[in-house]
Design a protein around this motif. Structure first.
Motif, short mmCIF file in Angstrom:
data_model
loop_
_atom_site.label_atom_id
_atom_site.label_comp_id
_atom_site.label_asym_id
_atom_site.label_seq_id
_atom_site.Cartn_x
_atom_site.Cartn_y
_atom_site.Cartn_z
N ALA A 18 0.86 -1.26 0.00
CA ALA A 18 -0.18 -0.05 -0.11
C ALA A 18 1.03 1.39 0.12
CB ALA A 18 -0.87 -0.01 1.20
N ASP A 19 1.94 1.32 0.79
CA ASP A 19 2.94 2.29 0.65
C ASP A 19 3.38 2.47 -0.60
OD1 ASP A 19 2.51 2.70 3.41
OD2 ASP A 19 4.31 1.60 4.02
N ALA A 20 3.86 1.50 -1.53
CA ALA A 20 4.54 1.65 -2.59
C ALA A 20 3.40 2.18 -3.84
CB ALA A 20 4.80 0.29 -3.33
N ARG A 21 2.14 1.91 -3.41
CA ARG A 21 0.79 2.39 -4.28
C ARG A 21 0.91 3.91 -4.17
NH1 ARG A 21 -1.78 -2.78 -3.18
NH2 ARG A 21 -2.93 -1.63 -1.54
N ASP A 22 0.82 3.99 -2.99
CA ASP A 22 0.68 5.63 -2.60
C ASP A 22 1.82 6.62 -3.03
OD1 ASP A 22 -1.62 5.01 -0.90
OD2 ASP A 22 -0.75 4.92 1.00
N SER A 23 2.94 5.87 -2.89
CA SER A 23 4.17 6.63 -3.34
C SER A 23 4.06 6.58 -5.10
CB SER A 23 5.35 5.92 -3.05
OG SER A 23 5.65 5.80 -1.82
N ALA A 24 3.65 5.67 -5.53
CA ALA A 24 3.38 5.96 -7.08
C ALA A 24 2.23 6.89 -7.27
CB ALA A 24 3.04 4.69 -7.48
N ARG A 25 1.16 6.99 -6.64
CA ARG A 25 0.15 8.07 -6.81
C ARG A 25 0.61 9.25 -6.77
NH1 ARG A 25 -2.98 4.13 -3.73
NH2 ARG A 25 -4.31 3.17 -5.38
N THR A 26 1.34 9.59 -5.54
CA THR A 26 1.86 10.94 -5.28
C THR A 26 2.92 11.22 -6.34
OG1 THR A 26 1.62 10.48 -3.00
CG2 THR A 26 3.31 12.09 -3.64
N PHE A 27 3.68 10.45 -6.93
CA PHE A 27 4.64 10.86 -7.79
C PHE A 27 3.88 11.22 -9.23
CE2 PHE A 27 6.47 8.88 -11.80
CZ PHE A 27 8.01 9.57 -11.69
N LEU A 28 2.65 10.34 -9.60
CA LEU A 28 1.99 10.62 -10.65
C LEU A 28 1.26 12.07 -10.53
CD1 LEU A 28 0.53 6.96 -11.46
CD2 LEU A 28 2.25 8.29 -12.66
N GLU A 29 0.84 12.36 -9.37
CA GLU A 29 0.04 13.65 -9.42
C GLU A 29 0.92 14.71 -9.20
OE1 GLU A 29 -1.43 13.10 -5.22
OE2 GLU A 29 -3.02 11.70 -5.94
N ARG A 30 2.44 14.67 -9.18
CA ARG A 30 3.43 15.58 -8.94
C ARG A 30 3.78 15.90 -10.69
NH1 ARG A 30 6.29 14.63 -3.54
NH2 ARG A 30 4.45 15.35 -2.12
N LEU A 31 3.62 15.01 -11.47
CA LEU A 31 4.11 15.18 -12.85
C LEU A 31 3.72 16.54 -13.52
CD1 LEU A 31 3.41 11.53 -14.52
CD2 LEU A 31 5.52 12.59 -13.68
N VAL A 32 4.61 17.22 -14.02
CA VAL A 32 4.40 18.47 -14.89
C VAL A 32 3.14 18.29 -16.12
CG1 VAL A 32 5.26 20.51 -16.07
CG2 VAL A 32 6.59 19.50 -14.08
N ARG A 33 3.51 17.11 -16.56
CA ARG A 33 2.68 16.79 -17.76
C ARG A 33 1.87 15.55 -17.36
NH1 ARG A 33 5.00 14.35 -22.81
NH2 ARG A 33 3.20 13.36 -23.59
N PRO A 34 0.73 15.76 -16.68
CA PRO A 34 -0.05 14.48 -16.21
C PRO A 34 -0.35 13.39 -17.48
CG PRO A 34 -1.38 16.32 -15.81
CD PRO A 34 -0.08 16.88 -16.73
N ILE A 35 -0.51 12.08 -16.86
CA ILE A 35 -0.60 11.03 -17.86
C ILE A 35 -2.24 10.72 -17.88
CG2 ILE A 35 1.68 10.06 -17.50
CD1 ILE A 35 0.63 7.83 -15.89
N ALA A 36 -2.59 10.08 -18.63
CA ALA A 36 -4.16 9.77 -18.62
C ALA A 36 -4.23 8.84 -17.59
CB ALA A 36 -4.41 8.69 -20.00
#
Length: 128
Positions: A18-36
Motif C-alpha cells: 500500500a505504501d508503494a502504491r501511495d508513493s506511485a500515486r503521489t509521484f503521478l500527481e506531481r508530474l508536470v505533464r499528467p498522464i491519462a
C-alpha cells in the motif's frame, strides 16, 4: 520535458505494498505533464504486482524506482533474488497465482529483467 524520478525502499510489512502504491500515486500527481487516467491505473497495478512479488520472493526488501520519460513511466523494482518472473498457467482453483507477470506484460509497452550480482531488477515501461 524534464525527467522526474523517485526512489522508495520497502521492507515486507502489512502496509508495504500500500505504501508503494501511495508513493506511485503521489509521484503521478506531481508530474508536470499528467498522464491519462488509464495509464495511471496501469502504473499503480504494475507497481503493486512487482513490489508484491519482490517482497514475497526476493528476500523481504526491495527498492522501487519511478521515472517519468517523454514516452511513459518507467517502474523498476530491485530485489535480492536472482530468479526472474516467469510466465506460467494461472491457477484458477489452488490460489497459487500465475496472473501477475502476464498482466504486467499486457499493461507495459516494454518489460525487462536484468540480473545483478546482488539480485535482479524488473522494469516495465507504461506508455503515456
Amino acid at each position: 520535458m524534464g525527467m522526474m524520478s523517485v526512489t522508495v525502499t520497502l521492507a515486507r510489512s502489512a502496509t508495504s505494498v500500500a505504501d508503494a502504491r501511495d508513493s506511485a500515486r503521489t509521484f503521478l500527481e506531481r508530474l508536470v505533464r499528467p498522464i491519462a487516467a488509464e495509464a495511471a491505473d496501469g502504473v499503480i497495478l504494475v507497481v503493486s504486482e512487482l513490489v508484491t512479488n519482490a517482497l514475497r520472493h526476493g528476500g523481504g526488501t526491495c527498492t522501487l524506482d519511478l521515472n517519468a520519460h517523454p514516452a511513459g513511466i518507467e517502474v523498476a523494482v530491485h530485489d535480492r533474488s536472482p530468479q526472474g518472473p516467469r510466465m506460467r498457467t494461472p491457477d484458477l482453483n489452488g490460489g497459487t497465482g500465475g496472473f501477475g507477470w502476464p498482466m504486467v506484460n499486457r499493461l507495459a509497452h516494454t518489460t525487462a529483467v536484468t540480473r545483478r550480482p546482488a539480485g535482479k531488477t524488473v522494469m516495465a515501461l507504461i506508455a503515456r
